[in-house]
Design a protein around this motif. Structure first.
Motif, PDB file in Angstrom:
ATOM      1  N   GLN A 132     -33.929  53.200 172.551  1.00  0.00           N
ATOM      2  CA  GLN A 132     -33.584  53.905 171.314  1.00  0.00           C
ATOM      3  C   GLN A 132     -32.517  54.962 171.553  1.00  0.00           C
ATOM      4  N   CYS A 133     -31.385  54.483 172.036  1.00  0.00           N
ATOM      5  CA  CYS A 133     -30.243  55.362 172.303  1.00  0.00           C
ATOM      6  C   CYS A 133     -29.064  55.058 171.373  1.00  0.00           C
ATOM      7  N   ASN A 134     -29.326  54.302 170.296  1.00  0.00           N
ATOM      8  CA  ASN A 134     -28.283  53.964 169.331  1.00  0.00           C
ATOM      9  C   ASN A 134     -27.173  53.134 169.979  1.00  0.00           C
ATOM     10  N   LEU A 135     -27.565  52.262 170.890  1.00  0.00           N
ATOM     11  CA  LEU A 135     -26.605  51.426 171.605  1.00  0.00           C
ATOM     12  C   LEU A 135     -26.201  50.217 170.768  1.00  0.00           C
ATOM     13  N   ASP A 191     -29.224  48.248 168.985  1.00  0.00           N
ATOM     14  CA  ASP A 191     -28.572  47.217 168.171  1.00  0.00           C
ATOM     15  C   ASP A 191     -27.649  46.379 169.044  1.00  0.00           C
ATOM     16  N   LEU A 192     -28.170  46.004 170.202  1.00  0.00           N
ATOM     17  CA  LEU A 192     -27.405  45.167 171.121  1.00  0.00           C
ATOM     18  C   LEU A 192     -27.361  43.729 170.582  1.00  0.00           C
ATOM     19  N   TYR A 193     -26.219  43.078 170.764  1.00  0.00           N
ATOM     20  CA  TYR A 193     -26.089  41.704 170.271  1.00  0.00           C
ATOM     21  C   TYR A 193     -25.470  40.837 171.362  1.00  0.00           C
ATOM     22  N   ASN A 201     -36.561  44.377 169.753  1.00  0.00           N
ATOM     23  CA  ASN A 201     -35.966  45.077 168.615  1.00  0.00           C
ATOM     24  C   ASN A 201     -34.483  45.353 168.824  1.00  0.00           C
ATOM     25  N   ASN A 202     -33.733  44.277 169.114  1.00  0.00           N
ATOM     26  CA  ASN A 202     -32.283  44.306 169.135  1.00  0.00           C
ATOM     27  C   ASN A 202     -31.786  43.164 168.255  1.00  0.00           C
ATOM     28  N   SER A 203     -30.559  42.709 168.494  1.00  0.00           N
ATOM     29  CA  SER A 203     -30.001  41.578 167.737  1.00  0.00           C
ATOM     30  C   SER A 203     -29.467  40.529 168.698  1.00  0.00           C
TER      31      SER A 203
END
Length: 337
Positions: free
Chosen positions: A223-226, A249-251, A271-273
């Protein structure tokens, strides 16, 4: 004769008081001065008596083998409060360790913390410290352990944090840090643990330079807004045992370079993409006990060579569906032998 006698008594009393104060050595006087600036509602510092000759028998104080010089201060979980007076504590020339975990140390961490030149360990976690991280902390040449978890530090991580000379543990979890994770942290090749989780950084990528931290065993960036892809350079971290990149929000796909991290025991990517299939080389991760890639967009099946089990449990899940929930809870061994 009454007046001269009274004068003599007064002089003797004054001398006795001076002697009493003078009996505490210089380092004890520094500590006692710091005590006077603290709130101590539970009287945990009641043994800090100015009439002692040395502070070496005071609660939380450790001295060297000669009982002359203070080397450690452990006042963790004592409910004390007040500012961190570096201008006092850093006068202790042999002070190696300071542990003030879980108290109410407040205000800012002063720039003159850099005067504590002998410090090896500094634990100020779970306190009420505010303001920016001092960019002078890397001037502590012997510092190996720095834990500032659970405070209210704000602003960016200073670029100077890339100049620590001997730092092995850096934990800045659960503060109010902003800006981007500095690429300069990749210069601190002595690091064994880097934990920056749960900070409201500006949206940014994982610095590829973190792949230079070849001694790293634990990397937590939860949860570092990555945003962006997981850099392939993380595959250089051959000693890594615990990787947590969850709640970002890693993809893109999981890089195949991660399959070269044969020391890995735990991977948290939930909980990423992330999308695509698991890398074929996952079977190389023979020490892996926990993989959580849930709440992504992974598809396909587990590679045939990949077996993910709970500790000492032989039943394993070997499929992965869209929506991807891959999880095995680790059971700690009963002994380390």
């Amino acid at each position: 004769m009454t007046k001269p006698l009274s004068l003599v008594v007064h002089i003797l009393l004054s001398l006795s008081l001076v002697a009493c104060v003078a009996c505490l050595n210089q380092e004890g006087l520094y500590l006692y001065q710091w005590k006077l600036s603290l709130d101590d509602p539970d009287s945990r510092l009641s043994s800090w008596n100015s009439r002692d000759t040395t502070p070496c028998n005071w609660y939380g104080v450790t001295c060297d083998s000669t009982n002359t010089s203070v080397t450690g201060l452990d006042l963790s979980d004592t409910n004390i409060g007040g500012p961190f007076r570096a201008n006092i504590l850093c006068r202790l020339p042999s002070l190696v360790s300071v542990n003030l975990f879980n108290n109410s140390v407040n205000e800012t961490l002063p720039l003159d913390i850099s005067l504590c030149r002998s410090l090896v360990q500094l634990d100020l976690s779970q306190n009420l410290l505010t303001g920016p991280l001092p960019d002078t902390l890397p001037l502590l040449p012997r510092l190996r352990y720095l834990d500032l978890t659970g405070n209210n530090f704000s602003g960016p991580i200073p670029d100077s944090f890339g100049t620590f000379q001997n730092l092995e543990i850096l934990s800045l979890v659960s503060n109010l840090l902003e800006g981007a994770i500095p690429a300069s942290l990749g210069n601190v090749t002595t690091l064994r643990m880097l934990n920056l989780s749960y900070n409201p950084f500006f949206p940014g990528r994982i610095p590829p330079e973190l792949g230079n931290l070849t001694n790293l065993e634990v990397l937590w960036l939860t949860q570092c807004n990555l945003v962006g892809v997981i850099p392939a350079s993380l595959g250089n971290l051959k000693r890594l045992q615990d990787l947590d990149l969850a709640l970002n929000d890693l993809y893109g796909s999981i890089p195949s370079s991660l399959t070269e991290l044969t020391s890995l025991r735990q991977i948290e990517l939930y909980n990423n993409s992330l999308s695509g299939e698991l890398p074929l080389g996952m079977g190389n991760l023979t020490h892996l006990r926990l993989l959580d890639a849930s709440m992504n967009h992974l598809t396909g099946r587990f590679p045939g060579s990949f077996v993910l089990c709970r500790w000492r449990v032989s039943t394993c899940t070997k499929t992965v569906s869209r929506g991807s929930y891959l999880r095995a809870l680790p059971i700690r061994p009963t002994s380390t032998s």
